[in-house]
Design a protein around this motif. Structure first.
Motif, PDB file in Angstrom:
ATOM      1  N   PRO A  85     -17.919 -23.193 -18.245  1.00 24.08           N
ATOM      2  CA  PRO A  85     -17.941 -21.731 -18.194  1.00 24.08           C
ATOM      3  C   PRO A  85     -19.040 -21.119 -19.054  1.00 24.08           C
ATOM      4  O   PRO A  85     -19.603 -20.074 -18.699  1.00 24.08           O
ATOM      5  CB  PRO A  85     -16.549 -21.334 -18.693  1.00 24.08           C
ATOM      6  CG  PRO A  85     -16.080 -22.504 -19.491  1.00 24.08           C
ATOM      7  CD  PRO A  85     -16.674 -23.711 -18.834  1.00 24.08           C
ATOM      8  N   TRP A  89     -21.970 -18.533 -17.545  1.00 23.64           N
ATOM      9  CA  TRP A  89     -22.290 -17.183 -17.991  1.00 23.64           C
ATOM     10  C   TRP A  89     -23.708 -17.069 -18.526  1.00 23.64           C
ATOM     11  O   TRP A  89     -24.382 -16.053 -18.328  1.00 23.64           O
ATOM     12  CB  TRP A  89     -21.279 -16.726 -19.038  1.00 23.64           C
ATOM     13  CG  TRP A  89     -20.003 -16.266 -18.407  1.00 23.64           C
ATOM     14  CD1 TRP A  89     -18.777 -16.868 -18.469  1.00 23.64           C
ATOM     15  CD2 TRP A  89     -19.816 -15.096 -17.603  1.00 23.64           C
ATOM     16  NE1 TRP A  89     -17.858 -16.168 -17.745  1.00 23.64           N
ATOM     17  CE2 TRP A  89     -18.465 -15.065 -17.209  1.00 23.64           C
ATOM     18  CE3 TRP A  89     -20.670 -14.074 -17.175  1.00 23.64           C
ATOM     19  CZ2 TRP A  89     -17.939 -14.049 -16.408  1.00 23.64           C
ATOM     20  CZ3 TRP A  89     -20.151 -13.066 -16.376  1.00 23.64           C
ATOM     21  CH2 TRP A  89     -18.808 -13.051 -16.010  1.00 23.64           C
ATOM     22  N   LEU A 105     -13.571 -15.865 -11.075  1.00 20.25           N
ATOM     23  CA  LEU A 105     -12.284 -15.815 -11.778  1.00 20.25           C
ATOM     24  C   LEU A 105     -11.160 -15.331 -10.875  1.00 20.25           C
ATOM     25  O   LEU A 105     -10.014 -15.234 -11.312  1.00 20.25           O
ATOM     26  CB  LEU A 105     -12.396 -14.908 -13.005  1.00 20.25           C
ATOM     27  CG  LEU A 105     -13.245 -15.479 -14.150  1.00 20.25           C
ATOM     28  CD1 LEU A 105     -13.424 -14.448 -15.248  1.00 20.25           C
ATOM     29  CD2 LEU A 105     -12.608 -16.731 -14.706  1.00 20.25           C
ATOM     30  N   ALA A 126      -7.878 -13.009 -17.470  1.00 20.99           N
ATOM     31  CA  ALA A 126      -9.235 -13.414 -17.857  1.00 20.99           C
ATOM     32  C   ALA A 126     -10.277 -12.564 -17.140  1.00 20.99           C
ATOM     33  O   ALA A 126     -11.291 -12.172 -17.722  1.00 20.99           O
ATOM     34  CB  ALA A 126      -9.456 -14.894 -17.562  1.00 20.99           C
ATOM     35  N   HIS A 127     -10.037 -12.280 -15.868  1.00 22.45           N
ATOM     36  CA  HIS A 127     -10.945 -11.446 -15.093  1.00 22.45           C
ATOM     37  C   HIS A 127     -11.038 -10.046 -15.705  1.00 22.45           C
ATOM     38  O   HIS A 127     -12.139  -9.501 -15.886  1.00 22.45           O
ATOM     39  CB  HIS A 127     -10.462 -11.362 -13.650  1.00 22.45           C
ATOM     40  CG  HIS A 127     -11.368 -10.614 -12.724  1.00 22.45           C
ATOM     41  ND1 HIS A 127     -11.411  -9.232 -12.673  1.00 22.45           N
ATOM     42  CD2 HIS A 127     -12.281 -11.047 -11.817  1.00 22.45           C
ATOM     43  CE1 HIS A 127     -12.293  -8.851 -11.788  1.00 22.45           C
ATOM     44  NE2 HIS A 127     -12.842  -9.927 -11.244  1.00 22.45           N
ATOM     45  N   CYS A 130     -12.937 -10.203 -19.138  1.00 21.25           N
ATOM     46  CA  CYS A 130     -14.382 -10.409 -18.950  1.00 21.25           C
ATOM     47  C   CYS A 130     -15.045  -9.146 -18.404  1.00 21.25           C
ATOM     48  O   CYS A 130     -16.166  -8.809 -18.797  1.00 21.25           O
ATOM     49  CB  CYS A 130     -14.629 -11.593 -18.008  1.00 21.25           C
ATOM     50  SG  CYS A 130     -14.368 -13.204 -18.778  1.00 21.25           S
ATOM     51  N   THR A 154     -13.191 -17.214 -20.249  1.00 21.63           N
ATOM     52  CA  THR A 154     -13.107 -17.888 -18.952  1.00 21.63           C
ATOM     53  C   THR A 154     -12.443 -19.250 -19.064  1.00 21.63           C
ATOM     54  O   THR A 154     -11.635 -19.640 -18.211  1.00 21.63           O
ATOM     55  CB  THR A 154     -14.514 -18.039 -18.344  1.00 21.63           C
ATOM     56  OG1 THR A 154     -15.067 -16.746 -18.109  1.00 21.63           O
ATOM     57  CG2 THR A 154     -14.475 -18.810 -17.032  1.00 21.63           C
ATOM     58  N   THR A 157      -8.642 -19.257 -18.836  1.00 18.30           N
ATOM     59  CA  THR A 157      -8.014 -18.657 -17.648  1.00 18.30           C
ATOM     60  C   THR A 157      -6.702 -19.373 -17.319  1.00 18.30           C
ATOM     61  O   THR A 157      -6.655 -20.607 -17.302  1.00 18.30           O
ATOM     62  CB  THR A 157      -8.960 -18.780 -16.435  1.00 18.30           C
ATOM     63  OG1 THR A 157     -10.175 -18.091 -16.729  1.00 18.30           O
ATOM     64  CG2 THR A 157      -8.323 -18.189 -15.189  1.00 18.30           C
TER      65      THR A 157
END
Length: 236
Positions: A85, A89, A105, A126-127, A130, A154, A157
């Motif tokens: 992850p 990113w 995600l 998590a989504h 973020c 992430t 998650t």
């Protein structure tokens, strides 16, 4: 694109035509900058055939694994090790594809049904976190700290955990409420893959399974702490 031997006479490794290629190490697939991968596969790297991924993990570039792109089958299918992850990113912020990275995600329809049942307040914690991090103007998109925060969230998650019979379709749960006849996973639970203990390669076909001695429920304390900081209500 190709990498040549040290004499420059013949191509010995063919690399995909991409800014980043896939490398392996530390139980995950990582992103390696193309030029670094090419030099390493010629044996010109600092550590022989090992090099640094964009997340700074020491990895082995693997040309046959293809490019670090969203349509790589190693990422879109159940193939190989998980995608790092942090690398995801870092590359997304460098290439301005944060929206595509955030979309990863979102779970499958089956997992979303379980998440919605077990986390009715916020099935995609998590989504949401973020998205809040990306929307915070305090962060410089080019600073690695932003990718570090996004990658850490992430990694935690929530994962849907199923009893073995449900996972392999051998359970006796009532399927009348599903038009396709699929199990609705009434006995599913949620765990954090990073906080929990998982079986290693010694477990053979059961590698990666969560150990009953230490399965940490999700959303874990990492997500709860980050959610509180960004004022995201995720419930529990």
């Amino acid at each position: 694109m190709t990498s040549t031997d040290t004499a420059g006479a013949a191509a010995v490794v063919t690399l995909p035509d991409a800014d980043y290629v896939v490398g392996g190490g530390h139980g995950a697939q990582h992103a390696v900058e193309f030029g670094r991968a090419a030099r390493t596969l010629r044996g010109e790297g600092r550590w022989g055939y090992l090099t640094s991924a964009v997340c700074e993990a020491v990895v082995l570039p693997v040309a046959k694994w293809g490019p670090w792109t969203y349509d790589n089958p190693r990422f879109t299918g159940v193939v190989g090790q998980p995608r790092c992850p942090a690398c995801g990113w870092l590359v997304a912020l460098a290439q301005d594809t944060a929206a595509a990275e955030l979309a990863l995600l979102r779970p499958t329809a089956a997992d979303l049904a379980v998440l919605s049942r077990l986390l009715p307040a916020e099935p995609l914690p998590a989504h949401r976190i973020c998205a809040a991090i990306l929307a915070d103007p305090a962060y410089d998109p080019d600073h690695p700290h932003l990718a570090q925060l996004l990658g850490h969230v992430t990694a935690h998650t929530p994962r849907v955990l199923l009893p073995e019979d449900c996972a392999d379709g051998g359970c006796d749960h009532d399927r009348a409420d599903d038009e396709a006849g699929h199990c609705s996973y009434p006995d599913a639970s949620l765990g954090c893959a990073v906080c929990s203990v998982r079986a290693g390669s010694w477990a053979g076909e059961y590698e990666g399974q969560f150990a009953s001695e230490c399965t940490v429920p999700a959303p874990c304390e990492v997500l709860r702490t980050a959610a509180a900081h960004y004022d995201v209500a995720i419930g529990g």
